[in-house]
Design a protein around this motif. Structure first.
Motif, PDB file in Angstrom:
ATOM      1  N   TRP A 216     -24.492  12.041 -19.538  1.00  0.00           N
ATOM      2  CA  TRP A 216     -23.051  12.076 -19.301  1.00  0.00           C
ATOM      3  C   TRP A 216     -22.647  11.076 -18.226  1.00  0.00           C
ATOM      4  N   ARG A 217     -23.466  10.937 -17.172  1.00  0.00           N
ATOM      5  CA  ARG A 217     -23.161   9.965 -16.112  1.00  0.00           C
ATOM      6  C   ARG A 217     -23.164   8.542 -16.645  1.00  0.00           C
ATOM      7  N   VAL A 218     -23.989   8.249 -17.640  1.00  0.00           N
ATOM      8  CA  VAL A 218     -24.038   6.905 -18.234  1.00  0.00           C
ATOM      9  C   VAL A 218     -22.857   6.685 -19.174  1.00  0.00           C
ATOM     10  N   VAL A 219     -22.527   7.684 -19.981  1.00  0.00           N
ATOM     11  CA  VAL A 219     -21.533   7.519 -21.047  1.00  0.00           C
ATOM     12  C   VAL A 219     -20.099   7.690 -20.554  1.00  0.00           C
ATOM     13  N   SER A 220     -19.857   8.579 -19.615  1.00  0.00           N
ATOM     14  CA  SER A 220     -18.479   8.901 -19.222  1.00  0.00           C
ATOM     15  C   SER A 220     -17.657   7.704 -18.740  1.00  0.00           C
ATOM     16  N   PRO A 221     -18.212   6.722 -17.988  1.00  0.00           N
ATOM     17  CA  PRO A 221     -17.379   5.588 -17.598  1.00  0.00           C
ATOM     18  C   PRO A 221     -16.998   4.678 -18.774  1.00  0.00           C
ATOM     19  N   LEU A 222     -17.700   4.798 -19.885  1.00  0.00           N
ATOM     20  CA  LEU A 222     -17.442   3.935 -21.036  1.00  0.00           C
ATOM     21  C   LEU A 222     -16.349   4.474 -21.951  1.00  0.00           C
ATOM     22  N   LEU A 223     -15.949   5.721 -21.743  1.00  0.00           N
ATOM     23  CA  LEU A 223     -14.914   6.320 -22.586  1.00  0.00           C
ATOM     24  C   LEU A 223     -13.536   5.868 -22.119  1.00  0.00           C
ATOM     25  N   PRO A 224     -12.616   5.644 -23.062  1.00  0.00           N
ATOM     26  CA  PRO A 224     -11.275   5.207 -22.681  1.00  0.00           C
ATOM     27  C   PRO A 224     -10.549   6.257 -21.840  1.00  0.00           C
ATOM     28  N   ALA A 225      -9.778   5.772 -20.878  1.00  0.00           N
ATOM     29  CA  ALA A 225      -8.985   6.669 -20.029  1.00  0.00           C
ATOM     30  C   ALA A 225      -7.755   7.140 -20.795  1.00  0.00           C
ATOM     31  N   VAL A 226      -7.111   8.134 -20.259  1.00  0.00           N
ATOM     32  CA  VAL A 226      -5.867   8.634 -20.850  1.00  0.00           C
ATOM     33  C   VAL A 226      -4.811   7.540 -20.732  1.00  0.00           C
ATOM     34  N   LYS A 227      -4.034   7.349 -21.786  1.00  0.00           N
ATOM     35  CA  LYS A 227      -2.988   6.321 -21.756  1.00  0.00           C
ATOM     36  C   LYS A 227      -1.891   6.714 -20.773  1.00  0.00           C
ATOM     37  N   PRO A 228      -1.420   5.761 -19.967  1.00  0.00           N
ATOM     38  CA  PRO A 228      -0.367   6.094 -19.000  1.00  0.00           C
ATOM     39  C   PRO A 228       0.936   6.472 -19.708  1.00  0.00           C
ATOM     40  N   GLY A 229       1.616   7.451 -19.160  1.00  0.00           N
ATOM     41  CA  GLY A 229       2.886   7.873 -19.733  1.00  0.00           C
ATOM     42  C   GLY A 229       2.745   8.855 -20.865  1.00  0.00           C
ATOM     43  N   GLY A 230       1.521   9.074 -21.311  1.00  0.00           N
ATOM     44  CA  GLY A 230       1.308  10.001 -22.417  1.00  0.00           C
ATOM     45  C   GLY A 230       1.110  11.414 -21.940  1.00  0.00           C
ATOM     46  N   ARG A 231       0.890  12.277 -22.888  1.00  0.00           N
ATOM     47  CA  ARG A 231       0.627  13.669 -22.585  1.00  0.00           C
ATOM     48  C   ARG A 231      -0.750  13.782 -21.930  1.00  0.00           C
ATOM     49  N   PRO A 232      -0.924  14.666 -20.974  1.00  0.00           N
ATOM     50  CA  PRO A 232      -2.256  14.832 -20.381  1.00  0.00           C
ATOM     51  C   PRO A 232      -3.251  15.339 -21.423  1.00  0.00           C
ATOM     52  N   ARG A 233      -4.487  14.939 -21.277  1.00  0.00           N
ATOM     53  CA  ARG A 233      -5.531  15.321 -22.218  1.00  0.00           C
ATOM     54  C   ARG A 233      -5.779  16.830 -22.104  1.00  0.00           C
ATOM     55  N   SER A 234      -5.785  17.505 -23.234  1.00  0.00           N
ATOM     56  CA  SER A 234      -5.964  18.961 -23.225  1.00  0.00           C
ATOM     57  C   SER A 234      -7.372  19.372 -23.640  1.00  0.00           C
ATOM     58  N   VAL A 235      -8.204  18.410 -24.037  1.00  0.00           N
ATOM     59  CA  VAL A 235      -9.572  18.720 -24.454  1.00  0.00           C
ATOM     60  C   VAL A 235     -10.553  18.077 -23.483  1.00  0.00           C
TER      61      VAL A 235
END
Length: 140
Positions: free
Chosen positions: A15-34
């Motif tokens: 998880w420490r290796v993969v998590s920085p590679l995942l896209p961040a939440v788009k600004p102005g959008g709804r907060p991530r619920s999952v």
């Protein structure tokens, strides 16, 4: 209650290796619920289940959500970035870019063997003929 662990779950080190590679939440959008870690758990169980999205663990988000994240990450190149980093970091002494490829003999075309071929013509029924008539020949 603690979540039951599956063999396909990410370890903390993974998880420490993969998590920085995942896209961040788009600004102005709804907060991530999952929880995206749970989404990855759902994606990682696919090869084990034969690719059936509906066989995701009960603790993971609903399968349409997992599928939507999978498609989105496939379209934006997230999976390629993850594979590249893992290939580089876990290469085990190999080059980052492969220098050779292997062709499986089962995937090669085997139908062109030459020799004589015979084509059998299909039979036509009298009902399919445009000249077929319901009027008897001896009438009129």
């Amino acid at each position: 209650m603690a979540r039951r662990s599956y063999p396909t779950d990410l370890t903390d080190a993974e998880w420490r290796v993969v998590s920085p590679l995942l896209p961040a939440v788009k600004p102005g959008g709804r907060p991530r619920s999952v929880d995206v870690r749970e989404v990855l758990h759902g994606v990682r169980c696919l090869p084990r289940s034969g690719g059936a999205w509906r066989l995701a663990p009960h603790e993971s988000p609903p399968w349409p959500t997992v599928y939507a994240y999978f498609q989105r990450w496939q379209a934006d190149g997230t999976w390629e970035r993850i594979a590249g980093v893992l290939r580089r970091d876990l290469g085990l002494g190999r080059r980052a870019a492969p220098s050779a490829a292997i062709l499986d003999s089962q995937s090669a075309k085997t139908t062109e063997q030459g020799g004589r071929t015979t084509i059998t013509r299909a039979r036509r029924s009298p009902a399919a003929s445009a000249t077929f008539s319901l009027i008897p020949k001896d009438c009129c």
